[in-house]
Design a protein around this motif. Structure first.
Motif, PDB file in Angstrom:
ATOM      1  N   ALA A 158       1.011  -1.298  -0.038  1.00  0.00           N
ATOM      2  CA  ALA A 158       0.078   0.175  -0.067  1.00  0.00           C
ATOM      3  C   ALA A 158       0.847   1.237  -0.160  1.00  0.00           C
ATOM      4  O   ALA A 158       0.501   2.069  -0.773  1.00  0.00           O
ATOM      5  N   LEU A 159       1.947   1.038   0.699  1.00  0.00           N
ATOM      6  CA  LEU A 159       3.008   2.345   0.894  1.00  0.00           C
ATOM      7  C   LEU A 159       3.635   2.463  -0.424  1.00  0.00           C
ATOM      8  O   LEU A 159       3.605   3.632  -1.086  1.00  0.00           O
ATOM      9  N   ILE A 160       4.020   1.521  -1.101  1.00  0.00           N
ATOM     10  CA  ILE A 160       4.516   1.507  -2.437  1.00  0.00           C
ATOM     11  C   ILE A 160       3.293   2.211  -3.581  1.00  0.00           C
ATOM     12  O   ILE A 160       3.922   3.379  -4.310  1.00  0.00           O
ATOM     13  N   SER A 161       2.262   1.824  -3.624  1.00  0.00           N
ATOM     14  CA  SER A 161       1.294   2.414  -4.454  1.00  0.00           C
ATOM     15  C   SER A 161       0.890   3.851  -4.051  1.00  0.00           C
ATOM     16  O   SER A 161       1.116   4.744  -5.090  1.00  0.00           O
ATOM     17  N   ALA A 162       1.153   4.079  -2.685  1.00  0.00           N
ATOM     18  CA  ALA A 162       0.877   5.712  -2.279  1.00  0.00           C
ATOM     19  C   ALA A 162       2.058   6.447  -2.790  1.00  0.00           C
ATOM     20  O   ALA A 162       1.837   7.558  -3.540  1.00  0.00           O
ATOM     21  N   LEU A 163       3.226   6.021  -2.691  1.00  0.00           N
ATOM     22  CA  LEU A 163       4.606   6.674  -2.985  1.00  0.00           C
ATOM     23  C   LEU A 163       4.576   6.713  -4.694  1.00  0.00           C
ATOM     24  O   LEU A 163       4.958   7.901  -5.221  1.00  0.00           O
ATOM     25  N   GLY A 164       4.006   5.859  -5.125  1.00  0.00           N
ATOM     26  CA  GLY A 164       4.064   5.812  -6.735  1.00  0.00           C
ATOM     27  C   GLY A 164       3.191   6.711  -7.464  1.00  0.00           C
ATOM     28  O   GLY A 164       3.668   7.338  -8.532  1.00  0.00           O
ATOM     29  N   VAL A 165       2.272   7.366  -6.727  1.00  0.00           N
ATOM     30  CA  VAL A 165       1.352   8.465  -7.302  1.00  0.00           C
ATOM     31  C   VAL A 165       2.172   9.687  -7.622  1.00  0.00           C
ATOM     32  O   VAL A 165       2.096  10.107  -8.533  1.00  0.00           O
ATOM     33  N   ASP A 166       3.121  10.075  -6.590  1.00  0.00           N
ATOM     34  CA  ASP A 166       3.866  10.988  -6.756  1.00  0.00           C
ATOM     35  C   ASP A 166       5.385  10.793  -7.346  1.00  0.00           C
ATOM     36  O   ASP A 166       6.343  11.528  -7.500  1.00  0.00           O
ATOM     37  N   GLY A 167       5.792   9.600  -7.245  1.00  0.00           N
ATOM     38  CA  GLY A 167       6.980   8.974  -7.920  1.00  0.00           C
ATOM     39  C   GLY A 167       6.882   8.458  -9.267  1.00  0.00           C
ATOM     40  O   GLY A 167       6.613   9.052 -10.380  1.00  0.00           O
ATOM     41  N   TYR A 168       6.703   7.230  -9.248  1.00  0.00           N
ATOM     42  CA  TYR A 168       6.732   6.125 -10.542  1.00  0.00           C
ATOM     43  C   TYR A 168       5.797   6.583 -11.523  1.00  0.00           C
ATOM     44  O   TYR A 168       6.085   7.151 -12.312  1.00  0.00           O
ATOM     45  N   SER A 169       4.582   6.774 -11.255  1.00  0.00           N
ATOM     46  CA  SER A 169       3.545   7.456 -12.248  1.00  0.00           C
ATOM     47  C   SER A 169       3.769   8.672 -12.741  1.00  0.00           C
ATOM     48  O   SER A 169       3.426   9.248 -13.811  1.00  0.00           O
ATOM     49  N   SER A 170       4.232   9.306 -11.659  1.00  0.00           N
ATOM     50  CA  SER A 170       4.450  10.953 -11.959  1.00  0.00           C
ATOM     51  C   SER A 170       5.723  11.102 -13.062  1.00  0.00           C
ATOM     52  O   SER A 170       5.724  12.111 -14.014  1.00  0.00           O
ATOM     53  N   TRP A 171       6.728  10.096 -12.918  1.00  0.00           N
ATOM     54  CA  TRP A 171       7.689  10.194 -14.178  1.00  0.00           C
ATOM     55  C   TRP A 171       7.103   9.999 -15.466  1.00  0.00           C
ATOM     56  O   TRP A 171       7.601  10.530 -16.385  1.00  0.00           O
ATOM     57  N   GLY A 172       6.238   8.865 -15.569  1.00  0.00           N
ATOM     58  CA  GLY A 172       5.406   8.701 -16.962  1.00  0.00           C
ATOM     59  C   GLY A 172       4.524   9.956 -17.394  1.00  0.00           C
ATOM     60  O   GLY A 172       4.746  10.315 -18.563  1.00  0.00           O
ATOM     61  N   GLN A 173       4.169  10.358 -16.557  1.00  0.00           N
ATOM     62  CA  GLN A 173       3.297  11.664 -16.854  1.00  0.00           C
ATOM     63  C   GLN A 173       4.236  12.877 -17.267  1.00  0.00           C
ATOM     64  O   GLN A 173       3.732  13.528 -18.177  1.00  0.00           O
ATOM     65  N   LEU A 174       5.490  12.919 -16.637  1.00  0.00           N
ATOM     66  CA  LEU A 174       6.272  14.016 -16.873  1.00  0.00           C
ATOM     67  C   LEU A 174       6.697  13.790 -18.432  1.00  0.00           C
ATOM     68  O   LEU A 174       7.002  14.837 -19.190  1.00  0.00           O
ATOM     69  N   TYR A 175       6.942  12.505 -18.718  1.00  0.00           N
ATOM     70  CA  TYR A 175       7.468  12.315 -19.967  1.00  0.00           C
ATOM     71  C   TYR A 175       6.432  12.864 -20.965  1.00  0.00           C
ATOM     72  O   TYR A 175       6.666  13.594 -21.975  1.00  0.00           O
ATOM     73  N   ASN A 176       5.081  12.407 -20.631  1.00  0.00           N
ATOM     74  CA  ASN A 176       4.149  12.928 -21.550  1.00  0.00           C
ATOM     75  C   ASN A 176       3.968  14.641 -21.784  1.00  0.00           C
ATOM     76  O   ASN A 176       3.757  15.125 -22.801  1.00  0.00           O
ATOM     77  N   MET A 177       4.331  15.315 -20.624  1.00  0.00           N
ATOM     78  CA  MET A 177       4.422  16.793 -20.726  1.00  0.00           C
ATOM     79  C   MET A 177       5.596  16.831 -21.678  1.00  0.00           C
ATOM     80  O   MET A 177       5.612  17.967 -22.603  1.00  0.00           O
ATOM     81  N   LEU A 178       6.935  16.484 -21.367  1.00  0.00           N
ATOM     82  CA  LEU A 178       7.951  16.815 -22.138  1.00  0.00           C
ATOM     83  C   LEU A 178       7.694  16.732 -23.733  1.00  0.00           C
ATOM     84  O   LEU A 178       8.100  17.405 -24.388  1.00  0.00           O
ATOM     85  N   ILE A 179       7.283  15.446 -23.914  1.00  0.00           N
ATOM     86  CA  ILE A 179       7.109  15.211 -25.176  1.00  0.00           C
ATOM     87  C   ILE A 179       5.847  16.109 -26.002  1.00  0.00           C
ATOM     88  O   ILE A 179       6.206  16.526 -27.120  1.00  0.00           O
ATOM     89  N   LEU A 237      12.337   6.567 -13.672  1.00  0.00           N
ATOM     90  CA  LEU A 237      11.324   5.709 -13.792  1.00  0.00           C
ATOM     91  C   LEU A 237      11.554   4.214 -13.626  1.00  0.00           C
ATOM     92  O   LEU A 237      11.171   3.573 -12.716  1.00  0.00           O
ATOM     93  N   ALA A 238      12.762   4.040 -14.323  1.00  0.00           N
ATOM     94  CA  ALA A 238      13.414   2.491 -14.202  1.00  0.00           C
ATOM     95  C   ALA A 238      13.867   2.418 -12.696  1.00  0.00           C
ATOM     96  O   ALA A 238      13.980   1.406 -12.211  1.00  0.00           O
ATOM     97  N   GLY A 239      14.446   3.480 -12.071  1.00  0.00           N
ATOM     98  CA  GLY A 239      15.065   3.133 -10.674  1.00  0.00           C
ATOM     99  C   GLY A 239      14.049   2.766  -9.949  1.00  0.00           C
ATOM    100  O   GLY A 239      14.149   1.961  -8.822  1.00  0.00           O
ATOM    101  N   PHE A 240      12.745   3.557  -9.861  1.00  0.00           N
ATOM    102  CA  PHE A 240      11.636   3.177  -9.132  1.00  0.00           C
ATOM    103  C   PHE A 240      11.052   1.745  -9.100  1.00  0.00           C
ATOM    104  O   PHE A 240      11.146   0.988  -8.137  1.00  0.00           O
ATOM    105  N   ARG A 241      11.132   1.581 -10.312  1.00  0.00           N
ATOM    106  CA  ARG A 241      10.586   0.087 -10.784  1.00  0.00           C
ATOM    107  C   ARG A 241      11.411  -1.161 -10.246  1.00  0.00           C
ATOM    108  O   ARG A 241      11.111  -2.052  -9.367  1.00  0.00           O
ATOM    109  N   THR A 514       4.108   3.176 -17.413  1.00  0.00           N
ATOM    110  CA  THR A 514       4.255   2.623 -16.024  1.00  0.00           C
ATOM    111  C   THR A 514       3.162   1.559 -15.850  1.00  0.00           C
ATOM    112  O   THR A 514       3.698   0.806 -14.881  1.00  0.00           O
ATOM    113  N   GLY A 515       1.828   1.614 -16.608  1.00  0.00           N
ATOM    114  CA  GLY A 515       1.199   0.490 -16.204  1.00  0.00           C
ATOM    115  C   GLY A 515       1.372  -0.928 -16.765  1.00  0.00           C
ATOM    116  O   GLY A 515       1.355  -1.902 -16.115  1.00  0.00           O
ATOM    117  N   VAL A 516       2.020  -0.831 -17.794  1.00  0.00           N
ATOM    118  CA  VAL A 516       2.776  -2.083 -18.395  1.00  0.00           C
ATOM    119  C   VAL A 516       4.111  -2.152 -18.658  1.00  0.00           C
ATOM    120  O   VAL A 516       4.395  -1.231 -19.795  1.00  0.00           O
TER     121      VAL A 516
END
Ligand SMILES: [Zn+2]
Length: 598
Positions: A158-179, A237-241, A514-516
């Motif tokens: 549960a902690l990993i999921s919670a931290l992933g919101v501002d970590g893991y999945s945010s890196w994925g979202q940042l990519y979408n912004m950059l591109i 992103l990879a580091g988090f995973r 990040t989903g798949v």
């Protein structure tokens, strides 16, 4: 008004009248939280069972899970249709945000059920699976239980999921912004244009080589300027995973994607092994194409270049008839199913403004229907796309007799029915081509798909596996990322590639999903798996449809190795199986070379 046989605009009102302003849709979304509460209550009350008396209680939990999943899927599907048909539909976007919040709340609830399944002792679990209530859920219950055993504790996950919101999945979202932020300046027909990355990529099929090269050079330049931002995003992103995998005690980076796709590493290795052993033929095609284009080697920006100026077109009504005719040659169920989809407004095909690009098919589980989205402008590739999406819809249709929890198939088999349907239509189009130029163009279309799956996707797989290995030891520099990508491209194209695309790791969104994880090999798997089914269908004729549907019905209740063994009698962990599908693609290359060597 012209009376047309097949409507080009879909009907969404049958689900919720009034689009994103529909009060029924809003009520439907609001009803999800109480449904989730019911499920949560049942799971909280559920105690780790000591004997098979708990079967009824587990069945009742499964029914609640089914309720929640079907209602969330139905709302999600309708909202994705609404936002796709009109990208400016703000109300639909708001509802989508609301829905994803509710969906996120469901994962810890389901996770806690899995954890309880994981704590049942083996003998009791076996006894439970033998009860009349739970026998049909053997595969998914075992899968959930195994998953929870390989996870950390409920609290840690549960902690990993919670931290992933501002970590893991945010890196994925940042990519979408950059591109999304990038504008590329390219000169097309003497005019300087400011393009998005997607628009610049589309110039790869421009008939003028200087335009293709200008677009490619401009992309490489822009990614070189910003490479540090992309490298940082990818590294973190990879580091988090990897950090999560390490905590869970997983040492292989393909463990998660294999689990998601319900397959073994031996199967991927056999697939790539078979492909690699036949690469010379496809590298020969690339060489041949280079000659046709008047260059020595085929550079990255020449891959999609047209070799003819064939522009065969087909109206939507004719395209529909063409698909129906050829589906009908394969089997009557597929034809009558597609007819319903065409006649009853299941398809959104109209060419108009404000539609999202691309195509998709989505199921409406509460209504036993599907919806297909695309923009049909009359090209033969539009006809293929339409057949492809109808293939997905047919898969959903074939699964109707199955319990909804047993319909959740993975990405590798998801592309099986779609590719199969596409193949029927693509082959028929080549056969019925009226001019040689048209035949060459259609044939090349097919070969390009093989080259993409065997070479381009292979390069992504090679890059990603190697990058993750190096990332385990620390941050991977941009220079090294470029090197890894170039090496992977050269190796995957087996000598058939001229200029490489070193910044492909930055330009391709798939590395940032990040989903798949490893959003690559399942494509090649689905393509070749469906080719071998197609070869069997051609051999067996009309009688094959029943067997085909039986295979589709089993796609979410066994591993792919078991699926192939049960329905095709094939061992897919061996290269022999994969070579048969590849052989069909080799025939296309031989025919193409013969036709263009005259
Ligand atoms: Zn598809």
């Amino acid at each position: 008004m012209v009376n047309v046989k097949y409507p080009e605009v879909w009907d969404l009102d049958v689900f919720f009248p009034g689009g994103s302003a529909s009060s029924q849709l809003i009520e439907h979304i609001e009803s999800l939280t109480p449904k989730l509460d019911v499920l949560k209550g049942k799971i909280e009350k559920f105690e780790v069972p000591q004997n098979s008396d708990a079967a009824l209680e587990i069945q009742s939990i499964l029914e609640s899970i089914k309720e929640v999943i079907m209602h969330i899927s139905q709302a999600g599907a309708v909202l994705s249709c609404l936002t796709a048909q009109d990208t400016t539909d703000r109300d639909a976007l708001l509802l989508q945000g609301q829905l994803s919040g509710i969906a996120a709340n469901s994962s810890p609830i389901l996770e806690s059920f899995n954890q309880k399944l994981g704590k049942i002792d083996q003998a009791t679990f076996k006894g439970l699976l033998e009860t009349a209530e739970l026998a049909q859920f053997e595969f998914i219950l075992t899968e959930w239980r195994e998953k929870s055993k390989e996870s950390l504790s409920e609290e840690e996950e549960a902690l990993i999921s919670a931290l992933g919101v501002d970590g893991y999945s945010s890196w994925g979202q940042l990519y979408n912004m950059l591109i999304g932020d990038i504008k590329v300046e390219v000169e097309v027909d003497g005019e300087k244009k400011l393009l998005s990355v997607g628009q610049a990529n589309n110039l790869s099929s421009h008939k003028d080589r200087t335009v293709r090269k200008a677009a490619f050079d401009a992309l490489e330049k822009v990614f070189t300027e910003r490479e540090e931002f992309f490298a940082k995003t990818l590294n973190h992103l990879a580091g988090f995973r990897l950090a999560v995998y390490k905590k869970r005690g997983w040492d292989s980076v393909t463990k998660e994607p294999l689990q998601i796709n319900r397959m073994k590493q031996e199967t991927i290795d056999a697939m790539w092994g078979a492909i690699t052993s036949r690469k010379a033929i496809f590298a020969g095609y690339l060489q041949h194409k280079a000659h046709l284009l008047g260059t020595e080697h085929l550079d990255w920006f020449d891959f999609d270049a047209p070799v003819t100026d064939s522009t065969a077109t087909m109206s939507y009504q004719d395209g529909a008839e063409f698909i129906l005719k050829h589906f009908g040659r394969f089997g009557s169920e597929m034809e009558s199913f597609a007819r319903t989809a065409f006649e009853d407004g299941w398809i959104e095909a109209e060419d108009r403004d404000n539609k999202r690009p691309g195509g998709f098919c989505t199921g409406m589980p509460l209504s036993d229907q599907s919806r297909i989205f695309m923009t049909y402008s009359g090209s033969m590739s539009n006809v293929s796309t339409l057949a492809h999406e109808l293939g997905h819809a047919f898969h959903t249709y074939a699964l109707r007799p199955v319990h909804p929890l047993n319909r959740r198939y993975a990405m590798n088999v998801a592309e099986t029915a779609s590719t199969f349907a596409e193949m029927i239509v693509a082959d028929a189009a080549v056969e019925e081509a009226t001019t040689e130029q048209e035949k060459i163009a259609l044939l090349e279309d097919k070969i390009q798909r093989s080259v993409a799956f065997f070479m381009n996707i292979h390069a992504r797989y090679l890059f990603e596996t190697r990058f993750y290995e190096e990332r385990k030891k620390g941050i991977v520099s941009t220079k090294r990322l470029n090197e890894l990508m170039e090496e992977a491209q050269i190796e995957a194209h087996a000598g058939g590639l001229g200029e490489t695309h070193p910044h492909f790791w930055a330009s391709k969104m798939h590395f940032y999903i990040t989903g798949v994880p490893f959003y690559n090999f399942p494509y090649t798997f689905g393509y070749l798996f469906s080719l071998s089914i197609y070869a069997k269908a051609k051999e067996e004729g009309k009688g094959f449809e029943e067997k085909y549907m039986a295979l589709l019905r089993d796609t979410a209740v066994m591993t792919v190795e078991e699926l192939a063994m049960k329905h095709l009698g094939e061992d897919i962990t061996k290269e022999d199986f994969w070579l048969k599908g590849i052989a069909l693609c080799e025939e296309d290359v031989a025919e193409f070379i013969a036709l263009t060597s005259k």
